[in-house]
Design an enzyme around this catalytic site. Structure first.
Site, PDB file in Angstrom:
ATOM      1  N   GLU A  57      -7.485  -2.738  -3.855  1.00  0.00           N
ATOM      2  CA  GLU A  57      -8.685  -2.631  -3.037  1.00  0.00           C
ATOM      3  C   GLU A  57      -9.264  -1.226  -3.071  1.00  0.00           C
ATOM      4  O   GLU A  57     -10.473  -1.053  -2.903  1.00  0.00           O
ATOM      5  CB  GLU A  57      -8.363  -3.029  -1.594  1.00  0.00           C
ATOM      6  CG  GLU A  57      -9.563  -3.047  -0.662  1.00  0.00           C
ATOM      7  CD  GLU A  57      -9.184  -3.393   0.765  1.00  0.00           C
ATOM      8  OE1 GLU A  57      -9.960  -4.099   1.428  1.00  0.00           O
ATOM      9  OE2 GLU A  57      -8.108  -2.958   1.218  1.00  0.00           O
TER      10      GLU A  57
ATOM     11  N   ASP B  65       0.792  -1.240   0.000  1.00  0.00           N
ATOM     12  CA  ASP B  65       0.000   0.000   0.000  1.00  0.00           C
ATOM     13  C   ASP B  65       0.821   1.286   0.000  1.00  0.00           C
ATOM     14  O   ASP B  65       0.310   2.337   0.405  1.00  0.00           O
ATOM     15  CB  ASP B  65      -0.940   0.035   1.218  1.00  0.00           C
ATOM     16  CG  ASP B  65      -2.035  -1.016   1.168  1.00  0.00           C
ATOM     17  OD1 ASP B  65      -2.100  -1.736   0.159  1.00  0.00           O
ATOM     18  OD2 ASP B  65      -2.801  -1.121   2.134  1.00  0.00           O
TER      19      ASP B  65
ATOM     20  N   HIS C 112      -0.607   5.101   0.961  1.00  0.00           N
ATOM     21  CA  HIS C 112      -0.106   5.877   2.097  1.00  0.00           C
ATOM     22  C   HIS C 112       0.542   7.173   1.643  1.00  0.00           C
ATOM     23  O   HIS C 112       0.253   8.250   2.176  1.00  0.00           O
ATOM     24  CB  HIS C 112       0.917   5.054   2.886  1.00  0.00           C
ATOM     25  CG  HIS C 112       0.346   3.843   3.543  1.00  0.00           C
ATOM     26  ND1 HIS C 112       0.956   3.226   4.618  1.00  0.00           N
ATOM     27  CD2 HIS C 112      -0.777   3.117   3.309  1.00  0.00           C
ATOM     28  CE1 HIS C 112       0.230   2.173   5.000  1.00  0.00           C
ATOM     29  NE2 HIS C 112      -0.828   2.102   4.207  1.00  0.00           N
TER      30      HIS C 112
ATOM     31  N   GLU D  15      -7.654   5.759  -3.713  1.00  0.00           N
ATOM     32  CA  GLU D  15      -6.361   6.108  -3.136  1.00  0.00           C
ATOM     33  C   GLU D  15      -5.236   5.904  -4.150  1.00  0.00           C
ATOM     34  O   GLU D  15      -4.166   6.507  -4.022  1.00  0.00           O
ATOM     35  CB  GLU D  15      -6.119   5.295  -1.864  1.00  0.00           C
ATOM     36  CG  GLU D  15      -6.990   5.744  -0.707  1.00  0.00           C
ATOM     37  CD  GLU D  15      -6.820   4.923   0.554  1.00  0.00           C
ATOM     38  OE1 GLU D  15      -6.675   5.513   1.635  1.00  0.00           O
ATOM     39  OE2 GLU D  15      -6.841   3.672   0.458  1.00  0.00           O
TER      40      GLU D  15
END
Length: 935
Positions: free
Chosen positions: A764, A684, A688, A768
């Site tokens: 997912e 991720d 982040h 983002e």
């Protein structure tokens, strides 16, 4: 059996994040009438098929005589998901406050405002010069100036020389090894781009779609190389340099610890765990097979009819997956046993890696490249064996397509046809067929064996094979990314490096739907095959050495609210009443203590909180335009951000000298793979870091207006290090891999990092993902790196296309399975399956909301009003009444992408509760955004 596996797959365990479970499937012998030639078994169920006895061929060298049945045994590997203890959305009734909070003077807000999206935006900075850009400029053909209305394209190729096919108005892609420049008129580029986005144009006809709007004055267009290095110097010394605390099998990756190694690419399973889980090159899955009967490298292709959906009683269904472990073919050798094989991955690159299986002095080398049409094995010092778990129905020897290359056409018992090409110097080379599962030869001379599927059993196999013949003998070993921008347009290419030779001078490539719709030319297209990707619908065959693609760039999209809703005029507008309400809410939220919210035990939550206050700062600076309050908040946010640039936060970053990257150090002492959402192991990172990038861009943007203007230069190296970790564009930067997170072939990023998984990488949170590209684009603007800004625009354009093909499933979507369209989103997209769930729970607000967070100016570019309205009316409206958490604010902020007036009413209500806000979101921003884009 597969349904049972899916139940396991959806099971939740509190003990670990992901559990991998192997289930051995042994299918019973089925006694069938003598008229039945064979039985195929897929997913544990028998399918009786009687074949047509007539085969037109040059020479039938083998016909199966399986009486009465073929029995398939094997191992299916299933991923069992479990709950992560931390939900990515948090909420609270109240936050710690500070006594000396700055406050806006509301009495000054008496006039409506129309805001210029380019006010304060860098408009005159040149690209930051680097060694790479200087070298590129010295060798490139001069780019035409905007007044010449020309488009400069540099296309590199390193394949066997061949004829150049010229088409008026289309860039010719030479087969020769030299760098070639071509000029294409801007009108042709515009036409090509307009055609390539036609699949998305239906939204424009909707009452919710964007209406033509006047263009604001944009900054000067960037013209030049999109993929020059950001920086080539070592990362800042504030990052402690040490190897990541992780155990990797000894010798699994040749370059480990020496040069950058990708952590988020398709081939990651080849060096993690027991290294036997599949890698997905599209459309093939490939893995190291260590079963007694099938030692070597397994290859599988799943037809449309092989895909498994469920639960069968639901509409829409919740998942789709491809059976794992069924071996269409196995590249093996007489010398291989399960005990004597060694496997090593080498040359890990942006689109490719090489896996080598060896024993003694003999080796079998397979270059694995995304989109490769052929699966190719280079044998040296071994006696080749080709095995199949499914079984050969027939093998036909055809005419040699090129000197030194033999051709065979094999039909398996599942009806799928494969072409096999053997390039060898042995004049006595021939295939032998001891049983329906084996092809062998006695030759030990070096040879290259290539195989390609012609697709599903109902493909026009004859036409496909004829097209494949033109590429036989040539195979890709790696690929590189090249591209040029010209203001509002960009063209990029995935250029394949090939070995061997073919009649056409090109190899065989399989492209996805989003490639096909944006291709500059359809030259080289092969008709006939019906090829299925594992997770993105149909694929298309091309005899080519490059995929050359064009996109338009939404350069108008900057810091301020932007939308595709009908009536938005390209500039944010606020009434006096709206300004006063936004200011009142901002005054309340500015009482919160910024420092206590932004230094938490995970960098993910810390980054979200920093960005929460960055959006409030942006509203103060560019929308309310209160200088005094802006300066105060700017100083506070600089101090909060400095905790990270000094690396004194709760979870400091390190520079990992093993894989080469900036990553969380949270697991260095404990080895806890779940710490910081798995970020220490490269999970991720783009999710982040996107929050940090946007927050940094806002601080730099506002500091240029109200500060001393030095913040960007003082913090540039630190912020650039996060971008270099996730999106380094050039091999000239030897400290990071090229594009760790973003996958230019798939059209989006992948998460999961250094966690083995049978279903491959996953995505997912699409929102983002594009939030990261948006933050990079804006940072490129404030730092004056126009190439970075244009590159961010191109990434967003590519994601817009791919996500609307594969993730945001409108009613008229013809690419993804019709059984899932009603969900509107796939949930988690794995390389091998689609699963309507999340890693942290199955609540519908989680499944839909994780693809919305955060709602920002860029959200509307990807999630157009037509899709958002369909999702709201068909899905969200049915469960939103049961939501009473931070997800409620996310859902209503997303509503603003198609109905901003209703969204504004929700956030402006008198009894609004702080509990409805995610800890990384503010009511100030939600009000400002929904108000600014309302008609």
């Amino acid at each position: 059996m597969l349904q049972f596996l899916l139940l396991l797959n959806l099971a939740l365990s509190a003990s670990a994040r992901v559990i991998h479970k192997k289930v051995t499937v042994v299918n019973d012998v089925v006694v069938t009438p003598s008229t039945t030639r064979y039985v195929t078994v897929t997913g544990g169920q028998s399918e009786h098929v009687t074949l047509d006895q007539t085969i037109e061929s040059v020479e039938t060298v083998f016909v199966a005589h399986t009486v009465p049945t073929t029995v398939i045994t094997g191992t299916l590997i299933s991923t069992v998901q479990s709950i992560i203890t931390a939900n990515p959305v948090t909420q609270t009734d109240s936050y710690p406050t500070t006594a000396d909070a700055p406050q806006i003077n509301i009495n000054t807000l008496t006039e409506p405002k129309t805001l210029d999206p380019f006010e304060g935006v860098v408009t005159d900075a040149e690209p930051i010069p680097t060694e790479a850009t200087v070298a590129s400029s010295a060798s490139a053909t001069p780019t035409a100036t905007p007044t010449q209305s020309s488009f400069s394209v540099s296309i590199r190729s390193s394949s066997t020389p061949g004829p150049v096919e010229s088409t008026p108005g289309v860039v010719s892609i030479p087969d020769g090894p030299s760098t070639t420049s071509a000029l294409i008129s801007s009108s042709v580029v515009a036409s090509s781009v307009a055609s390539s986005v036609a699949s998305s144009a239906s939204a424009a006809a909707s009452s919710s779609a964007a209406a033509p709007k006047p263009k604001p004055n944009p900054p000067p267009a960037y013209n030049g190389d999109l993929f020059a290095a950001i920086d080539t110097s070592a990362p800042p010394g504030v990052f402690k340099q040490e190897p990541l605390n992780i155990q990797i099998p000894n010798g699994a990756v040749k370059e480990l610890g020496q040069s950058p190694v990708h952590t988020n690419k398709f081939y990651f399973n080849m060096f993690l765990g027991d290294r036997t889980m599949p890698v997905y090159t599209q459309p093939y899955s490939v893995w190291w097979s260590k079963t007694d009967k099938f030692p070597g490298i397994g290859v599988s292709y799943s037809q449309a009819k092989d895909k498994v959906y469920g639960p069968q009683k639901t509409n829409p269904m919740e998942y789709m997956l491809n059976p794992v472990g069924i071996m269409s073919f196995v590249f093996s050798a007489k010398e291989f046993t399960t005990d004597n094989m060694e496997m090593q991955l080498s040359d890990p690159d942006t689109f490719s890696a090489t896996t080598t299986v060896s024993t003694g002095d003999g080796s079998m080398e397979l270059p694995l490249v995304q989109g490769m049409g052929f699966v190719t094995a280079k044998y040296n010092g071994l006696t080749p064996l080709l095995l199949t778990q499914v079984g050969f129905d027939s093998v036909v020897k055809g005419n040699s397509p090129v000197q030194g290359t033999l051709k065979y056409v094999a039909k398996l018992f599942n009806g799928v046809t494969w072409t096999i090409y053997v390039t060898t110097s042995d004049p006595d080379f021939k295939f032998l067929f001891p049983d329906p599962h084996t092809i062998k030869t006695h030759s030990t001379k070096p040879c290259v064996i290539q195989m390609a599927t012609t697709g599903d059993a109902d493909s026009d196999a004859g036409s496909a094979v004829s097209g494949f013949d033109k590429a036989a003998g040539s195979y890709p070993v790696s690929a590189s990314l090249n591209g040029q921008a010209n203001g509002g347009s960009a063209q990029y290419s995935i250029d394949y490096k090939t070995e061997g030779s073919s009649a056409s001078g090109s190899t065989l490539l399989f492209a996805l739907s989003h490639h096909k719709s944006s291709m500059v030319s359809q030259s080289g297209a092969v008709s006939g095959p019906k090829i299925q990707s594992t997770n993105k619908g149909p694929m298309y065959a091309y005899v080519a050495n490059s995929l050359t693609l064009a996109e338009t760039l939404e350069t108008d999209l900057q810091f301020l609210p932007w939308s595709q809703v009908s009536g938005f005029a390209g500039k944010a507008t606020l009434t006096a009443a709206q300004q006063k309400l936004i200011a009142e809410v901002a005054n309340s939220e500015l009482k919160q203590d910024i420092g206590s919210q932004t230094n938490l035990d995970t960098n993910y939550f810390s980054g979200k909180a920093l960005d929460k206050f960055a959006y409030i700062l942006l509203v103060l600076s560019d929308m309310i335009e209160d200088e005094t309050t802006t300066k105060s908040v700017l100083d506070q946010l600089k101090k909060a951000f400095a905790v990270f640039t000094k690396n004194t936060q709760v979870s400091p970053f390190i520079y990992d000298t093993l894989f080469k990257g900036v990553t969380s150090g949270a697991a260095q002492a404990s080895g806890d793979s779940g710490a910081d959402f798995g970020s220490p192991y490269y999970n991720d990172h783009h999710f982040h870091y996107g929050y940090f990038l946007h927050a940094a861009a806002v601080i730099g943007h506002v500091d240029a207006k109200y500060g001393d203007g030095q913040w960007v230069n003082e913090n540039k190296d630190w912020v650039n290090s996060l971008i270099r970790d996730t999106a380094n564009p050039s091999k000239d930067d030897s400290y990071f891999p090229v594009y760790r997170s973003f996958d230019w072939f798939s059209g989006h990023s992948w998460a999961k990092g250094l966690f083995p998984a049978a279903d491959g990488k996953d995505e997912e949170s699409t929102s983002e993902d594009y939030n990261h590209a948006y933050g990079m684009k804006l940072w490129g603007n404030v730092v004056g790196d126009k190439a970075m800004e244009a590159r961010g625009d191109l990434m967003l354009a590519v994601m817009k296309r791919s996500m609307n093909d594969y993730f945001y499933m409108k009613d008229d979507n013809k690419i993804q399975p019709e059984q899932l369209i009603g969900n509107k989103i796939p949930g988690i997209t794995f390389e091998n399956k689609l699963d309507y769930t999340t890693y942290f729970g199955t609540n519908p607000e989680y499944i839909h909301g994780i693809h919305m967070i955060p709602v920002t100016p860029v959200s509307s570019l990807l999630r157009d009003p037509t899709f958002v309205q369909e999702e709201w009316e068909q899905n969200v409206s049915k469960f939103i009444g049961d939501v009473n958490s931070g997800w409620l604010g996310i859902l209503h902020s997303n509503q603003a992408l198609y109905d901003p007036k209703s969204a504004y009413e929700f956030f402006s209500q008198d009894n609004f509760q702080t509990l409805w806000l995610d800890g990384g979101a503010s009511r100030t921003w939600y009000l400002a955004y929904s108000a600014a884009v309302s008609a």
